[in-house]
Design an enzyme around this catalytic site. Structure first.
Site, PDB file in Angstrom:
ATOM      1  CE1 TYR A 148    -112.603 115.976  23.062  1.00 41.48           C
ATOM      2  CE2 TYR A 148    -112.025 116.371  25.347  1.00 41.48           C
ATOM      3  CZ  TYR A 148    -111.758 115.783  24.132  1.00 41.48           C
ATOM      4  OH  TYR A 148    -110.641 115.005  23.995  1.00 41.48           O
ATOM      5  CE  LYS A 184    -112.912 112.429  22.816  1.00 41.07           C
ATOM      6  NZ  LYS A 184    -112.446 111.598  21.699  1.00 41.07           N
TER       7      LYS A 184
HETATM    8  C1  AKB Z   1    -108.394 118.720  25.595  1.00 43.54           C
HETATM    9  O1  AKB Z   1    -107.729 119.528  26.245  1.00 43.54           O
HETATM   10  O2  AKB Z   1    -109.497 118.956  25.115  1.00 43.54           O
HETATM   11  C2  AKB Z   1    -107.831 117.325  25.433  1.00 43.54           C
HETATM   12  C3  AKB Z   1    -108.364 116.376  26.438  1.00 43.54           C
HETATM   13  C4  AKB Z   1    -108.089 116.576  27.875  1.00 43.54           C
HETATM   14  O3  AKB Z   1    -109.032 115.443  26.094  1.00 43.54           O
HETATM   15  N1  AKB Z   1    -106.404 117.364  25.501  1.00 43.54           N
END
Ligand code: AKB
Length: 333
Positions: free
Chosen positions: A150, A154
């Protein structure tokens, strides 16, 4: 006439943002894209609800061109815990979806004029060394070595957006105005997150209001930055509206306050003495939060576009979370 396009409209930020946009500019059409039709809370506020996959090149091009979309809030994404379960799916949705929307922004910009593209990035772009001690608040250019799929997605999408805005085909004046916010954990009084690793904060509070026990999946001392949903929506809109000549970077940290899981539990107990919070850390999720900063430095957002959160820890609970969540579940305060 111009319009807003909001992807991931049924998500937590999507629902809150749509309510706010509709109240602020009810005449400006809101086009939404989500895998499912809009939830009841936002359905009446949406002008055109598109149902489909954010990676599909044809999914919203026709409607976006017909309504001359000039602002895209690209919120559709899979969150950090979900991404560690299926990293390739996560890469597809998060990266290919963003690329698809940037491509659309570029074609809209070429046809109708400049398009503002607002992208919610995350504290997940940071990757601090294992066992890092609580350190000084992290600035935007430090520790950019994400450990999760993730966070990698990003960070890469921030670069993609910058590329589309500044360098694509060597255009001197690109028609895509890409702006990104690095959000901390966000807590809403109305909705619960799914698939994130900061979810424990929201889950703990929502469980207490409903009189349910809750086992927190991180250690008591885990400290992360958080912000309230109204501040998150305000930050998105402030950045979208900030004069371009004041912006000195593509991606900005925005912060609310830092708080440990134990401190959240104590505040929950203060407001709901019967709450039953325990701690059962999950090693995978703990590793994720351990790589994220304890504190964020958002001084650049403060300087460049006058950012400041409305809620500190006390007012977040007393003025927003407790009354809002109680009203949501029909519980007396
Ligand atoms: C997550 O926990 O994946 C999100 C973030 C910190 O972007 N809330």
């Amino acid at each position: 006439m111009s319009a807003f396009l909001i992807t991931g409209a049924n998500g937590e930020i999507g629902q809150a943002l749509i309510r706010h946009l509709h109240d602020g500019a009810p005449e400006k059409p809101i086009i939404t894209l989500d895998l499912k039709p809009p939830v009841e809370a936002i359905a009446p506020l949406v002008t055109i609800a598109l149902t489909g996959d954010v990676t599909d090149p044809d999914v919203c091009s026709e409607a976006a061109h017909a309504h001359k979309v000039d602002t895209i809030f690209h919120l559709a994404a899979l969150l950090s815990t979900r991404c560690e379960q299926d990293p390739e799916l996560c890469h597809h949705v998060n990266v290919d979806g963003t690329l698809n929307m940037l491509r659309l922004a570029r074609s809209l910009g070429t046809a109708h004029g400049r398009v503002t593209f607002v992208f919610p990035s995350s504290i997940a772009v940071y990757g601090l060394p294992v066992g890092h001690a609580t350190s000084a608040p992290i600035r935007e250019d430090e520790h950019l070595a994400p450990t999760t799929m993730y966070g990698i997605n990003k960070l890469y999408c921030e670069h993609l957006g910058r590329y589309y805005a500044r360098f694509y085909h060597q255009e001197a004046n690109s028609s895509v105005d890409f702006r990104a916010l690095r959000f901390p954990g966000i807590i809403s009084a109305q909705t619960l997150p799914t698939g994130g690793t900061t979810d424990y904060a929201s889950e703990m509070i929502h469980a207490a209001v409903q009189g349910k026990p809750y086992a927190t999946f991180v250690q008591e001392e885990t400290t992360l930055p958080f912000m309230m949903m109204p501040d998150a929506v305000r930050a998105l809109l402030m950045l979208a509206q900030a004069p371009a000549d004041r912006l000195t970077r593509t991606a900005y940290n925005v912060n609310g306050f830092s708080i440990s899981a134990a401190q959240i539990a104590a505040l929950v107990a203060r407001h709901f003495p019967a709450s039953q919070v325990s701690f059962a850390p999950n090693p995978v999720r703990q590793r994720i939060v351990d790589s994220w900063p304890n504190e964020l430095d958002d001084s650049r957002a403060q300087t460049d576009w006058d950012w400041s959160p409305a809620f500190d820890v006390e007012s977040a609970f007393a003025d927003y979370l407790i009354p809002g969540i109680c009203a949501h579940y029909g519980v007396e305060t």
